[in-house]
Design a protein around this motif. Sequence first.
Motif, short mmCIF file in Angstrom:
data_model
loop_
_atom_site.label_atom_id
_atom_site.label_comp_id
_atom_site.label_asym_id
_atom_site.label_seq_id
_atom_site.Cartn_x
_atom_site.Cartn_y
_atom_site.Cartn_z
N ARG A 1 0.83 -1.21 0.00
CA ARG A 1 0.00 0.00 0.00
C ARG A 1 0.86 1.26 0.00
O ARG A 1 0.59 2.20 -0.75
CB ARG A 1 -0.93 0.01 1.21
CG ARG A 1 -1.84 1.22 1.25
CD ARG A 1 -2.80 1.17 2.42
NE ARG A 1 -3.62 -0.03 2.38
CZ ARG A 1 -4.59 -0.27 3.25
NH1 ARG A 1 -4.85 0.56 4.22
NH2 ARG A 1 -5.31 -1.38 3.15
N ALA A 2 1.92 1.28 0.82
CA ALA A 2 2.79 2.46 0.90
C ALA A 2 3.48 2.72 -0.43
O ALA A 2 3.50 3.86 -0.92
CB ALA A 2 3.81 2.27 2.01
N SER A 3 4.04 1.69 -1.03
CA SER A 3 4.73 1.88 -2.31
C SER A 3 3.73 2.24 -3.42
O SER A 3 4.06 3.02 -4.33
CB SER A 3 5.49 0.61 -2.70
OG SER A 3 4.63 -0.50 -2.85
N GLY A 4 2.51 1.70 -3.34
CA GLY A 4 1.50 2.04 -4.34
C GLY A 4 1.10 3.50 -4.28
O GLY A 4 0.97 4.17 -5.32
N ILE A 5 0.93 4.03 -3.07
CA ILE A 5 0.57 5.45 -2.91
C ILE A 5 1.67 6.35 -3.46
O ILE A 5 1.41 7.28 -4.23
CB ILE A 5 0.31 5.77 -1.42
CG1 ILE A 5 -0.95 5.09 -0.93
CG2 ILE A 5 0.22 7.28 -1.20
CD1 ILE A 5 -1.17 5.18 0.56
N ILE A 6 2.91 6.07 -3.09
CA ILE A 6 4.03 6.92 -3.50
C ILE A 6 4.26 6.84 -5.01
O ILE A 6 4.45 7.85 -5.68
CB ILE A 6 5.30 6.51 -2.73
CG1 ILE A 6 5.14 6.86 -1.25
CG2 ILE A 6 6.54 7.18 -3.31
CD1 ILE A 6 6.21 6.29 -0.35
N THR A 7 4.22 5.63 -5.56
CA THR A 7 4.48 5.45 -6.99
C THR A 7 3.42 6.09 -7.85
O THR A 7 3.73 6.73 -8.88
CB THR A 7 4.58 3.94 -7.31
OG1 THR A 7 5.54 3.33 -6.45
CG2 THR A 7 5.01 3.73 -8.76
N SER A 8 2.16 5.96 -7.48
CA SER A 8 1.06 6.49 -8.30
C SER A 8 0.87 7.99 -8.12
O SER A 8 0.46 8.69 -9.06
CB SER A 8 -0.23 5.75 -7.99
OG SER A 8 -0.57 5.87 -6.62
N ARG B 1 1.45 -4.92 -7.30
CA ARG B 1 0.20 -5.14 -6.56
C ARG B 1 -0.27 -3.85 -5.87
O ARG B 1 -1.48 -3.60 -5.76
CB ARG B 1 0.41 -6.25 -5.52
CG ARG B 1 0.69 -7.62 -6.12
CD ARG B 1 0.75 -8.68 -5.04
NE ARG B 1 1.06 -10.00 -5.59
CZ ARG B 1 2.28 -10.52 -5.62
NH1 ARG B 1 3.30 -9.83 -5.12
NH2 ARG B 1 2.50 -11.71 -6.13
N GLY B 2 0.68 -3.05 -5.42
CA GLY B 2 0.32 -1.82 -4.72
C GLY B 2 -0.30 -0.76 -5.61
O GLY B 2 -1.18 0.00 -5.17
N VAL B 3 0.13 -0.70 -6.88
CA VAL B 3 -0.36 0.37 -7.76
C VAL B 3 -1.67 0.01 -8.46
O VAL B 3 -2.36 0.90 -8.97
CB VAL B 3 0.69 0.75 -8.83
CG1 VAL B 3 1.96 1.27 -8.18
CG2 VAL B 3 0.99 -0.42 -9.77
N LEU B 4 -2.04 -1.27 -8.50
CA LEU B 4 -3.21 -1.67 -9.29
C LEU B 4 -4.49 -0.94 -8.88
O LEU B 4 -5.26 -0.49 -9.76
CB LEU B 4 -3.41 -3.18 -9.20
CG LEU B 4 -2.41 -4.02 -10.00
CD1 LEU B 4 -2.69 -5.50 -9.83
CD2 LEU B 4 -2.45 -3.64 -11.48
N PRO B 5 -4.79 -0.76 -7.56
CA PRO B 5 -6.00 0.00 -7.22
C PRO B 5 -5.95 1.44 -7.73
O PRO B 5 -6.99 2.00 -8.13
CB PRO B 5 -6.01 -0.03 -5.68
CG PRO B 5 -5.18 -1.21 -5.31
CD PRO B 5 -4.13 -1.30 -6.35
N PHE B 6 -4.76 2.03 -7.76
CA PHE B 6 -4.64 3.42 -8.19
C PHE B 6 -4.69 3.54 -9.72
O PHE B 6 -5.09 4.58 -10.25
CB PHE B 6 -3.35 4.03 -7.64
CG PHE B 6 -3.33 4.07 -6.14
CD1 PHE B 6 -4.05 5.04 -5.46
CD2 PHE B 6 -2.64 3.12 -5.40
CE1 PHE B 6 -4.06 5.07 -4.07
CE2 PHE B 6 -2.65 3.15 -4.02
CZ PHE B 6 -3.36 4.12 -3.35
#
Length: 424
Positions: A134-141, A393-398
């Motif tokens: 989740r943390a990496s997904g927020i930052i990356t997106s 996996r972290g960025v897919l929701p975003f």
Amino acid sequence: MIWAIALTIVLLVALGAPIFVALLAGAAVGLSMFNGPPLIALQQTIFGGLDAYALLAVPFFVFAGELMAASGIANRLIALVQALFGRVPGSLGIAALGGSTLIGTICGSSAAAVAAVGKNMYPRLLDAQYGQRRASGIITSSGAIDIVIPPSIAMILYGAAAEQSIPKLFIAGIVPGLFVALLMGIYISASARFSGLPTEGRFDPRSTIIAFQKAIGALFMPVFILTGIYAGAFSPTEAGGFACAYAIILGLVFYRSLTLSDILAAAARAAMITAQIMVVVAAASVISWLLTVKGVPQALIAGIIDAGLSPLMFLLAVNVFLLATGCFLDPTSAILVLAPLLVPIAIALGIDPIHFGVIMTVNLAIGMFTPPFGLNIFVAQSVLGVSAADIYRGVLPFVAVQTIALAVITLLPVLSLWLVRAMS
């Protein structure tokens, strides 16, 4: 000839060749098959493609972004957002999103935002039980918003390639960029509440005022730039020069976090980034010139009109195509190669080219964090030390959230154009 050019470019990119090498090789193949201009036209067009006044703004804004990054303003901006959203569920994730968005109003570089916010926020997100994915997904997106919010280098390149007004593109990107950030913020907050993540901090008026005072210098930079452009005080290129001077004065005099050695180091980094952009501009200009001489845009326009394709169907097809393209090409390359082909078709169908520029930019912004080859993914992997699988996996929701935002922006041109029309 067209298939030979496309096959050459795709093959070389798949083999790992730099994009400018692939573009130049494709152009060389096209020229060798085209009974017309000699191969000497290749080098003439390379240098001619850089002879555009609008492109002078690129090195200025890149240098300004590097100066602001060296001044350490990311912490100030993140602290301001966190002070504003202290009691909101997911406030720490929203602070990362808001900090990245504010950084975008200063430098317009997605990769720079991912690096700056990632170094600051990733450990704090982990401590707050967000988890690696989740943390990496927020930052990356979140960094992708930075190429939509002005001053945007992608918008400058689109304006140069499509011969559109850069000031209008800057203004048109404000509402869509904020809309994307709003949807992401709602998702971050809702998912944090659903997951039972603890709320970080609380809203304190005194702390908020202090945080605002510390960040006010950086916040005024985009205000001065956009106001100056629309007031006629300076052109976008001159605004870039003003931004550099502003960043130096802010870092040296007010924040006192910038030294002469920092300025020289920022100049060296900016020169390297500018060279990377300009070599792609030069190579892409050859492909665009060759396709134009061969009459490809005109043939595409005639084919689409004969097929009876509606503007909405065309935009939907373009969205699908650009979302796929963004997974493999960076925004600079995609805009410079595709804008000269797609913009004439959009205009022929009655689509506003400024609105189309926003659609194109938002599409390619999503591509920056879409697996497998989104640029932000590689930056985050390097900065955060997280595996590519976890980031995917972290960025897919975003990806889903920003795709919804893209659909709304596509269907409602008013989001992009109402501010432009109000200021005209």
